[in-house]
Design an enzyme around this catalytic site. Structure first.
Site, mmCIF file in Angstrom:
data_model
loop_
_atom_site.group_PDB
_atom_site.id
_atom_site.type_symbol
_atom_site.label_atom_id
_atom_site.label_comp_id
_atom_site.label_asym_id
_atom_site.label_seq_id
_atom_site.Cartn_x
_atom_site.Cartn_y
_atom_site.Cartn_z
ATOM 1 N N GLU A 188 0.844 -1.210 0.000
ATOM 2 C CA GLU A 188 0.000 0.000 0.000
ATOM 3 C C GLU A 188 0.876 1.255 0.000
ATOM 4 O O GLU A 188 0.592 2.225 -0.708
ATOM 5 C CB GLU A 188 -0.903 0.024 1.247
ATOM 6 C CG GLU A 188 -1.869 -1.140 1.357
ATOM 7 C CD GLU A 188 -1.281 -2.336 2.098
ATOM 8 O OE1 GLU A 188 -0.095 -2.672 1.886
ATOM 9 O OE2 GLU A 188 -2.018 -2.948 2.874
ATOM 10 N N CYS A 203 -2.364 -3.673 7.076
ATOM 11 C CA CYS A 203 -1.941 -3.984 8.453
ATOM 12 C C CYS A 203 -2.243 -2.841 9.408
ATOM 13 O O CYS A 203 -2.412 -1.685 9.006
ATOM 14 C CB CYS A 203 -0.472 -4.374 8.486
ATOM 15 S SG CYS A 203 0.634 -3.019 8.114
ATOM 16 N N CYS A 240 -0.166 0.262 7.611
ATOM 17 C CA CYS A 240 -0.681 0.741 6.315
ATOM 18 C C CYS A 240 -2.072 1.353 6.471
ATOM 19 O O CYS A 240 -2.415 2.301 5.773
ATOM 20 C CB CYS A 240 -0.772 -0.411 5.327
ATOM 21 S SG CYS A 240 0.834 -1.033 4.862
ATOM 22 N N SER A 299 17.725 -43.288 -10.912
ATOM 23 C CA SER A 299 16.525 -42.437 -10.942
ATOM 24 C C SER A 299 16.596 -41.342 -11.998
ATOM 25 O O SER A 299 15.652 -40.570 -12.170
ATOM 26 C CB SER A 299 16.336 -41.784 -9.570
ATOM 27 O OG SER A 299 17.440 -40.949 -9.290
ATOM 28 N N TRP A 342 16.600 -40.320 -15.740
ATOM 29 C CA TRP A 342 15.488 -39.538 -15.214
ATOM 30 C C TRP A 342 14.206 -40.310 -15.414
ATOM 31 O O TRP A 342 14.034 -40.932 -16.457
ATOM 32 C CB TRP A 342 15.376 -38.185 -15.922
ATOM 33 C CG TRP A 342 16.582 -37.316 -15.718
ATOM 34 C CD1 TRP A 342 17.573 -37.074 -16.602
ATOM 35 C CD2 TRP A 342 16.912 -36.590 -14.534
ATOM 36 N NE1 TRP A 342 18.500 -36.229 -16.061
ATOM 37 C CE2 TRP A 342 18.109 -35.912 -14.782
ATOM 38 C CE3 TRP A 342 16.305 -36.441 -13.273
ATOM 39 C CZ2 TRP A 342 18.724 -35.104 -13.828
ATOM 40 C CZ3 TRP A 342 16.924 -35.633 -12.348
ATOM 41 C CH2 TRP A 342 18.118 -34.978 -12.630
ATOM 42 N N ARG A 377 10.971 -24.984 -6.782
ATOM 43 C CA ARG A 377 12.108 -24.716 -5.893
ATOM 44 C C ARG A 377 12.322 -23.215 -5.723
ATOM 45 O O ARG A 377 12.640 -22.747 -4.638
ATOM 46 C CB ARG A 377 13.393 -25.303 -6.469
ATOM 47 C CG ARG A 377 13.499 -26.780 -6.321
ATOM 48 C CD ARG A 377 14.876 -27.240 -6.780
ATOM 49 N NE ARG A 377 14.998 -28.678 -6.631
ATOM 50 C CZ ARG A 377 16.091 -29.359 -6.926
ATOM 51 N NH1 ARG A 377 17.156 -28.746 -7.391
ATOM 52 N NH2 ARG A 377 16.129 -30.664 -6.742
ATOM 53 N N LEU A 382 20.541 -29.300 -5.234
ATOM 54 C CA LEU A 382 19.364 -28.656 -4.665
ATOM 55 C C LEU A 382 19.342 -27.140 -4.904
ATOM 56 O O LEU A 382 18.952 -26.385 -4.023
ATOM 57 C CB LEU A 382 19.222 -28.966 -3.162
ATOM 58 C CG LEU A 382 19.187 -30.448 -2.781
ATOM 59 C CD1 LEU A 382 18.996 -30.604 -1.269
ATOM 60 C CD2 LEU A 382 18.058 -31.180 -3.497
ATOM 61 N N LEU A 442 11.981 -40.044 4.610
ATOM 62 C CA LEU A 442 11.613 -38.709 5.088
ATOM 63 C C LEU A 442 10.178 -38.361 4.686
ATOM 64 O O LEU A 442 9.416 -37.813 5.489
ATOM 65 C CB LEU A 442 12.607 -37.668 4.541
ATOM 66 C CG LEU A 442 12.380 -36.245 5.026
ATOM 67 C CD1 LEU A 442 12.483 -36.141 6.545
ATOM 68 C CD2 LEU A 442 13.374 -35.279 4.387
HETATM 69 C C1 AOF Z 1 0.133 -5.061 4.494
HETATM 70 N N1 AOF Z 1 0.719 -4.880 3.287
HETATM 71 O O1 AOF Z 1 2.247 -5.377 1.763
HETATM 72 C C2 AOF Z 1 2.155 -6.713 3.681
HETATM 73 C C3 AOF Z 1 1.480 -6.943 4.911
HETATM 74 O O2 AOF Z 1 7.152 -7.195 9.740
HETATM 75 P P1 AOF Z 1 6.345 -6.279 8.922
HETATM 76 O O3 AOF Z 1 6.174 -4.945 9.484
HETATM 77 O O4 AOF Z 1 6.788 -6.201 7.472
HETATM 78 O O5 AOF Z 1 4.861 -6.897 8.937
HETATM 79 C C4 AOF Z 1 4.639 -8.156 8.438
HETATM 80 C C5 AOF Z 1 3.173 -8.482 8.599
HETATM 81 O O6 AOF Z 1 2.389 -7.492 7.936
HETATM 82 C C6 AOF Z 1 2.843 -9.808 7.933
HETATM 83 O O7 AOF Z 1 2.916 -10.885 8.829
HETATM 84 C C7 AOF Z 1 1.412 -9.560 7.480
HETATM 85 O O8 AOF Z 1 0.522 -9.731 8.551
HETATM 86 C C8 AOF Z 1 1.424 -8.085 7.112
HETATM 87 N N2 AOF Z 1 1.855 -7.949 5.705
HETATM 88 N N3 AOF Z 1 0.461 -6.119 5.260
HETATM 89 O O9 AOF Z 1 -0.689 -4.249 4.899
HETATM 90 C C9 AOF Z 1 1.720 -5.640 2.853
HETATM 91 N N4 AOF Z 1 3.189 -7.468 3.293
HETATM 92 ZN ZN ZN Z 2 1.128 -2.923 5.957
#
Ligand code: AOF
Ligand code: ZN
Length: 371
Positions: A57, A83, A92, A176, A178, A192, A212, A308
């Site tokens: 944002e 967030c 944000c 293995s 391929w 990966r 890997l 595993l």
């Molecule tokens: C948003 N916009 O682009 C993302 C969000 O450690 P920080 O501050 O970068 O926060 C990470 C947390 O923020 C992540 O676990 C998720 O909940 C949120 N990510 N939120 O508004 C974003 N990447």
């Molecule tokens: Zn955010």
């Protein structure tokens, strides 16, 4: 209930596209893209490009401002709830309010405990109109590893196997290379590059001496390599320990390992040894998952072998699988993709959900989820 609106889906699809720019770089953070629209025109775009850096944002807002756009009255589209917490960056949701945005369209809510509805509340309290659930399924799929990581408090694990039609990954002598086609192998290299780590057992290292790393596909970030090796049988010249690979190699072992080897490994560059609890003479996988939290790993591609793979399944640690099936049969002497699951009754079989199948030239790709 939200009734799909064509314009909303159109801009959300664009936000999803932008979010994909972060693939391979956001670690335990989600993939997020954002589009700001005013008078039916896109005036700003952004994505969360790298762990620890600006959220989507903020990048979209800065993008609009750098073009001299006025955000007052605009609509913001984002695939994840904005967030509400002070983390590595400020919230944000507060920034959206400050900029005078009048409507926010969200793909999915954010289950991260520090957010979890808090972002939507800030926006609503400020009188911003909210539309939730646009392209929801796509948004959930985009961040399936993040959602599992937050919900289960461990990495999202994808079991990948290339096998014969009768489920064998090698002949009895271990041949293995391929079984599946070049195209299937290129596809798995793309996997990966998308996941944070790749994990194998010591049996696979001794049999195949794999590197890997990522050699094909769009995403060329080498994942962290994880090997479970309870006694430290790994040869010091194993290819995956090579210094040239740059990404970290984590060797998970137990206190009953070869002590001399332990000292040697500790001196190597880009190699880390984790001493895990022991369970049935093997590395306790639940303890390993716990210890991996220190390495910001939200997703793991599990490339077996059979021991595993079976242990991970028995511990309920596999979330999804990608099985590449080649049009060959190896019969009962071949080595199975999955070892002993100790299942005697059909009712105890591991159930697979959302099974899908796709033809990849001569091979078939089967995907599905475990409960
Ligand atoms: C948003 N916009 O682009 C993302 C969000 O450690 P920080 O501050 O970068 O926060 C990470 C947390 O923020 C992540 O676990 C998720 O909940 C949120 N990510 N939120 O508004 C974003 N990447
Ligand atoms: Zn955010």
């Amino acid at each position: 209930m939200y009734i799909e609106n064509f314009n909303d889906s159109f801009y959300m699809e664009r936000a999803i596209e932008l979010a994909k720019k972060g693939i391979g770089h956001t670690k335990t953070n989600p993939l997020v893209g954002c589009v700001i629209v005013k008078d039916e025109e896109i005036i700003g775009e952004g994505a969360h490009l790298k762990f620890g850096e600006n959220h989507a944002e903020v990048n979209a807002i800065e993008d609009a401002k750098s073009r001299g756009e006025d955000l007052n009255g605009a609509t913001l589209y984002v695939n994840l709830e904005p967030c509400s917490h002070f983390g590595k960056t400020p919230p944000c949701a507060n920034r959206i309010v400050e900029e005078g945005i009048k409507r926010v369209v969200i793909g999915t809510s954010d289950p991260f405990p520090k957010v979890s509805g808090g972002g939507i509340k800030i926006l609503e309290d400020a009188g911003i109109s909210i539309t939730e659930g646009v392209c929801q399924e796509e948004c959930l799929n985009l961040n399936e590893s993040f959602f599992t990581y937050v919900k289960n408090n461990r990495p999202f694990v994808v079991l990948k196997a290339g096998m014969s039609l009768d489920g064998k990954i090698a002949t009895e002598s271990g041949e293995s290379k391929w079984i599946t086609s070049e195209f299937s192998r290129a596809y798995s290299h793309e996997l990966r590059g998308r996941l944070d780590a790749i994990m194998v057992g010591i049996g696979t290292v001794l049999a195949d001496n794999p590197t890997l790393n990522v050699r094909h596909g769009k995403y060329r970030v080498n994942p962290i390599r994880i090997v479970t090796d309870s006694r430290l049988r790994i040869p010091l010249d194993a290819k995956l320990l090579s210094e040239d690979l740059e990404s970290l190699a984590i060797i998970a072992t137990t206190k009953n390992c070869d002590r001399k080897k332990l000292e040697n490994l500790k001196e190597m560059k880009n190699v880390e040894v984790l001493i895990c609890h022991e369970k049935n003479n093997k590395v306790d996988l639940l303890d390993l998952m716990e210890k991996l939290k220190d390495y910001n790993i939200s997703s793991i591609l599990l490339e077996g072998g059979r021991t595993l793979n079976a242990e991970m399944l028995k511990n309920n640690l596999v979330d999804k699988f990608y099985v590449f099936m080649a049009p060959i049969l190896l019969g009962s002497k071949g080595i199975p993709a999955i070892g002993n699951l100790e299942i005697d009754a059909l009712k105890d079989a591991i159930k697979i959900k959302d099974m899908k199948c796709e033809k990849l030239f001569d091979d078939i790709l089967v995907t599905g989820r475990c409960d």
